[in-house]
Design a protein around this motif. Structure first.
Motif, short mmCIF file in Angstrom:
data_model
loop_
_atom_site.label_atom_id
_atom_site.label_comp_id
_atom_site.label_asym_id
_atom_site.label_seq_id
_atom_site.Cartn_x
_atom_site.Cartn_y
_atom_site.Cartn_z
N GLY A 49 0.79 -1.22 0.00
CA GLY A 49 0.00 0.00 0.00
C GLY A 49 0.82 1.27 0.00
O GLY A 49 0.36 2.32 -0.45
N ALA A 50 2.04 1.19 0.49
CA ALA A 50 2.91 2.36 0.50
C ALA A 50 3.27 2.83 -0.91
O ALA A 50 3.71 3.96 -1.10
CB ALA A 50 4.18 2.06 1.29
N GLN A 51 3.08 1.95 -1.90
CA GLN A 51 3.38 2.30 -3.28
C GLN A 51 2.24 3.06 -3.95
O GLN A 51 2.36 3.46 -5.12
CB GLN A 51 3.71 1.04 -4.08
CG GLN A 51 4.98 0.34 -3.61
CD GLN A 51 5.25 -0.91 -4.41
OE1 GLN A 51 4.91 -2.03 -4.02
NE2 GLN A 51 5.86 -0.71 -5.56
N LEU A 52 1.13 3.24 -3.26
CA LEU A 52 0.01 4.02 -3.82
C LEU A 52 0.34 5.50 -3.65
O LEU A 52 0.18 6.07 -2.57
CB LEU A 52 -1.29 3.68 -3.10
CG LEU A 52 -1.84 2.27 -3.31
CD1 LEU A 52 -3.03 2.02 -2.39
CD2 LEU A 52 -2.24 2.06 -4.77
N THR A 53 0.78 6.14 -4.70
CA THR A 53 1.21 7.54 -4.63
C THR A 53 0.11 8.50 -5.08
O THR A 53 0.29 9.71 -4.99
CB THR A 53 2.46 7.75 -5.49
OG1 THR A 53 2.16 7.38 -6.85
CG2 THR A 53 3.61 6.90 -4.97
N GLU A 54 -1.02 7.96 -5.59
CA GLU A 54 -2.15 8.79 -6.02
C GLU A 54 -3.40 8.29 -5.32
O GLU A 54 -3.53 7.11 -4.99
CB GLU A 54 -2.34 8.71 -7.54
CG GLU A 54 -1.16 9.19 -8.36
CD GLU A 54 -1.39 8.93 -9.84
OE1 GLU A 54 -2.12 9.72 -10.47
OE2 GLU A 54 -0.87 7.93 -10.35
N ASP A 55 -4.35 9.19 -5.13
CA ASP A 55 -5.61 8.85 -4.46
C ASP A 55 -6.30 7.73 -5.22
O ASP A 55 -6.67 7.89 -6.39
CB ASP A 55 -6.52 10.09 -4.42
CG ASP A 55 -7.85 9.81 -3.73
OD1 ASP A 55 -8.03 8.72 -3.16
OD2 ASP A 55 -8.72 10.72 -3.76
N PRO A 56 -6.51 6.56 -4.60
CA PRO A 56 -7.18 5.46 -5.30
C PRO A 56 -8.70 5.51 -5.23
O PRO A 56 -9.37 4.69 -5.85
CB PRO A 56 -6.65 4.23 -4.57
CG PRO A 56 -6.45 4.70 -3.17
CD PRO A 56 -6.03 6.15 -3.27
N PHE A 57 -9.26 6.47 -4.46
CA PHE A 57 -10.71 6.50 -4.22
C PHE A 57 -11.41 7.54 -5.08
O PHE A 57 -12.33 8.23 -4.61
CB PHE A 57 -10.97 6.74 -2.73
CG PHE A 57 -10.45 5.64 -1.85
CD1 PHE A 57 -11.02 4.38 -1.86
CD2 PHE A 57 -9.37 5.87 -1.00
CE1 PHE A 57 -10.53 3.36 -1.04
CE2 PHE A 57 -8.88 4.88 -0.17
CZ PHE A 57 -9.46 3.61 -0.20
N THR A 58 -11.03 7.64 -6.34
CA THR A 58 -11.60 8.65 -7.23
C THR A 58 -13.05 8.37 -7.60
O THR A 58 -13.74 9.27 -8.09
CB THR A 58 -10.77 8.74 -8.52
OG1 THR A 58 -10.79 7.44 -9.16
CG2 THR A 58 -9.33 9.15 -8.23
N LEU A 59 -13.52 7.15 -7.39
CA LEU A 59 -14.88 6.78 -7.76
C LEU A 59 -15.82 6.75 -6.56
O LEU A 59 -16.98 6.34 -6.68
CB LEU A 59 -14.89 5.42 -8.47
CG LEU A 59 -13.96 5.31 -9.68
CD1 LEU A 59 -14.06 3.94 -10.32
CD2 LEU A 59 -14.24 6.41 -10.70
N GLY A 60 -15.32 7.20 -5.41
CA GLY A 60 -16.17 7.31 -4.24
C GLY A 60 -16.48 5.97 -3.61
O GLY A 60 -15.75 4.98 -3.77
#
Length: 540
Positions: A49-60
């Motif tokens: 999860g530390a590799q998630l550098t952008e918001d993954p919750f763009t679809l709510g």
């Protein structure tokens, strides 16, 4: 059906099972063409999860199908939803979820973990059990250091509880290219126990670089949206486009949704395994498998609704105390092919054939059996296409819509006879599809206006399909004079709120003046009531 077709249907049914794509022949080739993976969800490596550098919750976030002791919550990880793969590698991601009694999450009710699998486009769902009935909860997800928006949901009243009021919303038909989802922003502000989506959650048609009627000047949509959806990737990308809309995100975050599809989630006016155009049925089944899989991935649906290839059990039943039973129908997957084509036609022996079915025999038996067992005051049927008779002109040469229940009159008669035999006194049908609002009385004999009224039908207009619309569509005079059981007709966009009570039900038709420009106000265009034990719509 030929043996070759049966083999391909069986192959399509097995889509998604481990090892399917190791086969040879036409079925494997077609499955590869529509892009349906065959691996099991346990195959993917894990992404830190530390590799998630952008918001993954763009679809709510979303919730759905509320039960007295359980809620289903959903999200999908998509840092870049307009790109194939949504900006994530084909690795599974650990996701944590929390359910709380308050919006600030100071009183946690439940928490847990889930996986976002690439095989399911990194969608996540958690079925949370052991909850209190008829209670508001708040929920959120975490992936790495990212936290989702907060959603609000609500459990259903206990099945045996003598609840006195239930307020719901009904919506249908949202075409991204026809304008903005403004009505959803207003729906998010309503006080509702649930929202029923009656079909056409998306459209398979191309969306150009400027978003069609949205006429974007500050952005350009990728060229892969400018084609009809065929493959699994096409459908997944289209959900990414639709679910990125901020008004739709707001509505999902505010209320639990109960969804059912119509045709455009797959293809316009398909019937069972028969496509709109001359594609072989066995090839169409593979397109249907792609569409159904993407639908399940992107909707707040429970595990029993998970599809197997081109088959998905979407009809189901929900109870809200002793006040209401909801029988959610699927009138696409099992229907007979439309008679005389799928448009407006003069009825005849083909359309009136008693063997024709809108629901299929199994679903029809399930519906009638559910009514026989029902102890609810209101029996409500959320479904897709207009149920009541709808003649297009007030003259003997009238035509009927072969795609609606008018094209399946024997099927409609069996359903109404089943309701009468079960002693259903307060029947309400909720409908979408036609991009207008109707209020209709259901008659014992539609050809005799003086015959007994046996229920009501509330037709929710589109969220934006058909663009702005008008209060009086061009065929207003013909339809209202040809169908005296039609008590209301309006062509604006919006939604309906329905309040079920112990003495009456009230329908408020909520409309917006424009969808081709954002931000229009909402107004109540009309309100009607139908009384317990005395079906029929009256102005409120």
């Amino acid at each position: 059906m030929t043996q070759h077709s049966l083999e391909l249907r069986e192959a399509a049914r097995r889509i998604g099972r481990r090892g399917f794509l190791t086969g040879t022949g036409a079925a494997a080739a077609l499955a590869f063409a529509v892009g349906i993976p065959g691996a099991g969800a346990a195959q993917a490596a894990e992404l830190d999860g530390a590799q998630l550098t952008e918001d993954p919750f763009t679809l709510g976030v979303a919730s759905g199908d509320p039960l007295p002791d359980s809620v289903l919550i959903w999200t999908r990880l998509a840092p870049r939803p307009f790109e194939p793969g949504s900006g994530l590698p084909r690795e599974r991601v650990a996701v944590r979820w929390e359910l709380a009694h308050d919006e600030r999450f100071t009183r946690i009710a439940r928490r847990g973990n889930a996986w976002a699998h690439p095989e399911f486009d990194h969608s996540v769902r958690a079925e949370i059990e052991g909850l209190e009935a008829d209670r508001v909860y708040f929920y959120r997800f975490r992936a790495g250091e990212w936290i989702s928006p907060v959603g609000r949901t609500r459990t259903a009243p206990g099945r045996g509880v003598a609840n006195s009021e239930l307020r719901i919303g009904a919506v249908s038909c949202q075409a991204y290219h026809d304008g903005y989802f403004t009505a959803y922003r207003h729906l998010a502000d309503e006080d509702l126990a649930a929202v029923f989506h009656l079909g056409d959650y998306l459209y398979e048609y191309a969306v150009n670089a400027t978003g069609g009627a949205r006429a974007y000047t500050d952005r350009r949509l990728p060229s892969h949206f400018n084609r009809e959806t065929i493959t699994l990737e096409d459908y997944r990308l289209r959900y990414g486009l639709y679910k990125s809309d901020p008004d739709l995100i707001a509505a999902h975050a505010a209320h639990p949704f109960v969804v059912t599809w119509d045709d455009h989630e797959t293809e316009n006016n398909y019937a069972g395994d028969t496509p709109e155009n001359g594609v072989p049925p066995e090839e169409f089944l593979l397109r249907r498998a792609a569409a159904y899989r993407a639908y399940w991935e992107n909707q707040p649906l429970r595990m029993p609704q998970r599809p197997e290839g081109p088959d998905m059990r979407l009809y189901r039943r929900l109870h809200f105390g002793r006040l209401a039973q909801f029988d959610i129908l699927d009138t696409r997957q099992y229907r007979s092919d439309q008679a005389y084509g799928d448009g407006w036609q003069v009825p005849g022996p083909e359309s009136e054939d008693p063997a024709r079915t809108m629901t299929g025999a199994e679903q029809e038996a399930w519906l009638l059996d559910g009514w026989r067992r029902s102890h609810a005051l209101w029996n409500v049927v959320p479904q897709q296409v207009v149920f009541a008779q709808r003649r297009n002109v007030p003259t003997p040469d009238f035509k009927l819509s072969m795609d609606a229940w008018d094209g399946y009159p024997a099927s409609r008669e069996r359903v109404l006879a089943g309701a009468a035999a079960a002693g259903v006194e307060n029947l309400m049908v909720l409908t979408g599809d036609v991009h207008v609002s109707y209020g209709l009385d259901l008659k014992e004999n539609f050809d005799d206006p003086a015959s007994r009224t046996i229920g009501t039908e509330i037709v929710a207009t589109s969220i934006n399909s058909g663009k702005d619309g008008s209060d009086r569509p061009p065929n207003y005079n013909n339809l209202t004079s040809a169908n005296p059981h039609m008590k209301y007709y309006n062509g604006r966009r919006g939604y309906v709120t329905i309040t079920l009570g112990t003495e009456a039900a009230r329908a408020d038709f909520r409309t917006v003046a424009k969808v081709t420009t954002p931000g229009a106000a909402v107004t109540t265009a009309a309100s009607f009531v139908t009384e317990v034990g005395d079906p029929g719509l009256k102005p409120a």
